[in-house]
Design a protein around this motif. Structure first.
Motif, PDB file in Angstrom:
ATOM      1  N   ILE A 259       0.848  -1.191   0.000  1.00 60.30           N
ATOM      2  CA  ILE A 259       0.000   0.000   0.000  1.00 60.30           C
ATOM      3  C   ILE A 259       0.885   1.243   0.000  1.00 60.30           C
ATOM      4  CG2 ILE A 259      -1.726   1.304   1.273  1.00 60.30           C
ATOM      5  CD1 ILE A 259      -2.682  -1.278   2.518  1.00 60.30           C
ATOM      6  N   SER A 260       0.552   2.183  -0.886  1.00 57.79           N
ATOM      7  CA  SER A 260       1.310   3.432  -0.924  1.00 57.79           C
ATOM      8  C   SER A 260       0.429   4.629  -0.589  1.00 57.79           C
ATOM      9  CB  SER A 260       1.944   3.639  -2.295  1.00 57.79           C
ATOM     10  OG  SER A 260       0.963   3.580  -3.320  1.00 57.79           O
ATOM     11  N   MET A 265      -4.259   3.242   3.943  1.00 55.71           N
ATOM     12  CA  MET A 265      -3.632   2.861   5.212  1.00 55.71           C
ATOM     13  C   MET A 265      -4.553   3.178   6.381  1.00 55.71           C
ATOM     14  SD  MET A 265       0.334   4.027   4.738  1.00 55.71           S
ATOM     15  CE  MET A 265       1.172   3.744   3.162  1.00 55.71           C
ATOM     16  N   LEU A 266      -5.206   4.319   6.315  1.00 55.47           N
ATOM     17  CA  LEU A 266      -6.124   4.715   7.387  1.00 55.47           C
ATOM     18  C   LEU A 266      -7.274   3.728   7.531  1.00 55.47           C
ATOM     19  CD1 LEU A 266      -6.357   8.594   7.011  1.00 55.47           C
ATOM     20  CD2 LEU A 266      -5.423   7.306   8.941  1.00 55.47           C
ATOM     21  N   LYS A 267      -7.764   3.232   6.404  1.00 58.41           N
ATOM     22  CA  LYS A 267      -8.860   2.263   6.425  1.00 58.41           C
ATOM     23  C   LYS A 267      -8.406   0.977   7.125  1.00 58.41           C
ATOM     24  CE  LYS A 267     -13.076   1.214   5.332  1.00 58.41           C
ATOM     25  NZ  LYS A 267     -14.199   1.949   5.951  1.00 58.41           N
ATOM     26  N   ARG A 268      -7.178   0.556   6.812  1.00 55.15           N
ATOM     27  CA  ARG A 268      -6.630  -0.657   7.451  1.00 55.15           C
ATOM     28  C   ARG A 268      -6.417  -0.418   8.944  1.00 55.15           C
ATOM     29  NH1 ARG A 268      -7.126  -0.876   2.548  1.00 55.15           N
ATOM     30  NH2 ARG A 268      -6.388  -2.591   1.205  1.00 55.15           N
ATOM     31  N   LEU A 269      -5.931   0.778   9.288  1.00 53.68           N
ATOM     32  CA  LEU A 269      -5.706   1.097  10.693  1.00 53.68           C
ATOM     33  C   LEU A 269      -7.015   1.113  11.484  1.00 53.68           C
ATOM     34  CD1 LEU A 269      -2.988   3.905  10.491  1.00 53.68           C
ATOM     35  CD2 LEU A 269      -2.695   1.554  11.301  1.00 53.68           C
ATOM     36  N   GLU A 270      -8.092   1.506  10.824  1.00 56.98           N
ATOM     37  CA  GLU A 270      -9.406   1.505  11.478  1.00 56.98           C
ATOM     38  C   GLU A 270      -9.799   0.087  11.888  1.00 56.98           C
ATOM     39  OE1 GLU A 270     -14.041   2.855  10.599  1.00 56.98           O
ATOM     40  OE2 GLU A 270     -12.448   3.384   9.194  1.00 56.98           O
ATOM     41  N   HIS A 271      -9.569  -0.884  10.990  1.00 60.79           N
ATOM     42  CA  HIS A 271      -9.878  -2.285  11.303  1.00 60.79           C
ATOM     43  C   HIS A 271      -8.997  -2.799  12.442  1.00 60.79           C
ATOM     44  CE1 HIS A 271     -12.563  -2.380   7.993  1.00 60.79           C
ATOM     45  NE2 HIS A 271     -11.642  -2.447   7.034  1.00 60.79           N
ATOM     46  N   LEU A 292       2.761   2.957  16.533  1.00 64.36           N
ATOM     47  CA  LEU A 292       2.419   2.572  15.170  1.00 64.36           C
ATOM     48  C   LEU A 292       3.601   1.813  14.573  1.00 64.36           C
ATOM     49  CD1 LEU A 292       0.552   2.780  12.644  1.00 64.36           C
ATOM     50  CD2 LEU A 292       1.765   4.895  12.082  1.00 64.36           C
ATOM     51  N   LYS A 293       3.340   0.638  14.075  1.00 59.91           N
ATOM     52  CA  LYS A 293       4.384  -0.195  13.473  1.00 59.91           C
ATOM     53  C   LYS A 293       4.206  -0.204  11.962  1.00 59.91           C
ATOM     54  CE  LYS A 293       6.000  -5.025  13.479  1.00 59.91           C
ATOM     55  NZ  LYS A 293       5.778  -6.369  14.081  1.00 59.91           N
ATOM     56  N   ILE A 294       5.281   0.065  11.250  1.00 62.10           N
ATOM     57  CA  ILE A 294       5.233   0.120   9.782  1.00 62.10           C
ATOM     58  C   ILE A 294       6.342  -0.768   9.208  1.00 62.10           C
ATOM     59  CG2 ILE A 294       5.345   1.598   7.742  1.00 62.10           C
ATOM     60  CD1 ILE A 294       4.751   3.982   9.695  1.00 62.10           C
ATOM     61  N   LYS A 295       5.958  -1.730   8.393  1.00 59.38           N
ATOM     62  CA  LYS A 295       6.963  -2.541   7.703  1.00 59.38           C
ATOM     63  C   LYS A 295       6.864  -2.234   6.209  1.00 59.38           C
ATOM     64  CE  LYS A 295       7.960  -6.707   9.052  1.00 59.38           C
ATOM     65  NZ  LYS A 295       7.913  -8.176   9.309  1.00 59.38           N
ATOM     66  N   TYR A 296       7.979  -1.790   5.629  1.00 55.76           N
ATOM     67  CA  TYR A 296       7.986  -1.374   4.237  1.00 55.76           C
ATOM     68  C   TYR A 296       8.209  -2.543   3.278  1.00 55.76           C
ATOM     69  CZ  TYR A 296       8.161   3.407   6.009  1.00 55.76           C
ATOM     70  OH  TYR A 296       7.862   4.588   6.640  1.00 55.76           O
ATOM     71  N   ARG A 297       8.136  -2.235   2.018  1.00 60.08           N
ATOM     72  CA  ARG A 297       8.279  -3.233   0.959  1.00 60.08           C
ATOM     73  C   ARG A 297       9.571  -4.022   1.087  1.00 60.08           C
ATOM     74  NH1 ARG A 297       8.834  -0.996  -5.081  1.00 60.08           N
ATOM     75  NH2 ARG A 297      10.619  -0.051  -4.012  1.00 60.08           N
TER      76      ARG A 297
END
Length: 370
Positions: A259-260, A265-271, A292-297
């Motif tokens: 996801i870019s 991303m906000l929609k996923r974070l809501e879930h 907030l945890k973020i794993k990149y490509r």
């Protein structure tokens, strides 16, 4: 902290062998003796657990499923069944309580046990570990390995030495020699990055680590430096805690496609926030620190945290802070995973019991049967 190690305790670390994969092989005889992994087989899949047959090909947990399949073309992928894993885990813990009430579970498949005083009246922690492993095999059909020593750190390191289906005792009189000869990569708490840093500083074994001063280690490794200084000297005073207080609670999601767009991303974070809200309600806790945890490509990991002045547990407030963290700085690449965790929880801190342990001289302690 006192530098003299406490050799009066008898601690066992029990670790189930390839637990998730072993449960699947137990329930599905056609999978026995074959290389299997628990996890998704898709291009985005990650290995949760690998059988020992799969490990021979270099397949490991947390490995990309694509790489795992490349290493082992005959690899069999099995979907996880956590209800079943929890069921077996509960049976294993019932065995633990046959021997002692001082049990500190670390996860579904491992735990610390303090058997200094035990229900069997057996003075030998080595024999107790052997009996525990036999009872687990009898009750569940699964194998377990164990490490036995004077503290949690050494017991955990020892449990990995004779895996699978084995055990290793490091008695008091051999603790210091064992630690000095131990490869730095085998020290629990020293990961790949830290090990590489230590190599550059000429630290390859416990003896090398022990030769460094507290000031040197603190300068090079911060707060962890103090931990390394004491643990290599056999000093690790953490007690087995039967009632471990939860320190954090979270959830994360790996996406089928990178996801870019921050809107997506906000929609996923809501879930994810909804899932955390359910878990918080079930555990009856709230927290002040949101991470907030973020794993990149490219699999690089980034975390962003914020601590607020009050406890929260609602998805709306969690999402509000997570959104702020998301926009804190620009994304450096497309994202494959997002996660939110809540820490600094409002769990009641238990009052530490008065430490009245007998501080006998090491010469006397060495007489204890192990």
């Amino acid at each position: 902290m006192k530098v003299t190690p406490d050799f009066s305790r008898k601690i066992i670390h029990v670790d189930m062998d390839a637990f998730y994969a072993s449960v699947e092989q137990l329930d599905n005889p056609e999978l026995r003796g074959k290389p299997i992994v628990v996890g998704g087989s898709s291009a985005r899949g990650v290995v949760s657990a690998a059988s020992y047959e799969a490990r021979k090909f270099g397949v490991r947990s947390a490995m990309s499923s694509v790489i795992a399949k490349r290493n082992c073309p005959d690899l069999i992928f099995v979907k996880s069944n956590f209800d079943r894993y929890r069921e077996i885990s509960a049976q294993v813990r019932e065995v633990f309580y046959e021997f002692t009430d001082k049990v500190e579970p670390l996860s579904l498949d491992e735990a610390y046990l303090d058997v200094t005083q035990n229900k069997k009246g057996n003075p030998s922690a080595t024999l107790i570990a052997k009996e525990i492993r036999a009872r687990i095999k009898e009750k569940t059909g699964l194998n377990a390995s164990a490490g036995i020593s004077v503290n949690k750190f050494i017991a955990k390191v020892a449990s990995d030495i004779n895996k699978p289906n084995g055990q290793k005792t490091i008695p008091p009189e051999k603790v210091l020699d064992f630690l000095e000869q131990l490869d730095i990569r085998k020290f629990y708490g020293i990961g790949k990055v830290t090990a590489e840093k230590m190599y550059k500083l000429g630290i390859f074994t416990g003896a090398d680590l022990k030769a460094k001063s507290l000031e040197f280690l603190a300068e090079k490794f911060g707060k962890s430096g103090s931990y390394y200084y004491y643990v290599v000297r056999g000093v690790h005073n953490s007690e087995v805690k039967p009632n471990r207080t939860r320190k954090s609670l979270g959830a994360e999601r790996t996406f089928s496609e990178n996801i870019s767009s921050e809107v997506f991303m906000l929609k996923r974070l809501e879930h994810i926030a909804e899932e955390i809200e359910r878990r918080l309600a079930k555990s009856k806790v709230a927290g002040k620190t949101i991470t907030l945890k973020i794993k990149y490509r490219d699999f690089t990991l980034q975390t962003r945290s914020k601590t607020i002045d009050y406890f929260i547990s609602s998805k709306e407030l969690i999402l509000e802070v997570a959104k702020e963290l998301l926009y804190q700085e620009k994304m450096k690449d497309s994202v494959r995973l997002l996660g939110i965790s809540l820490s600094n929880l409002n769990t009641v801190k238990r009052k530490k019991s008065d430490n009245t342990e007998d501080k006998r001289e090491i010469a006397v302690q060495l007489k204890f049967e192990f």
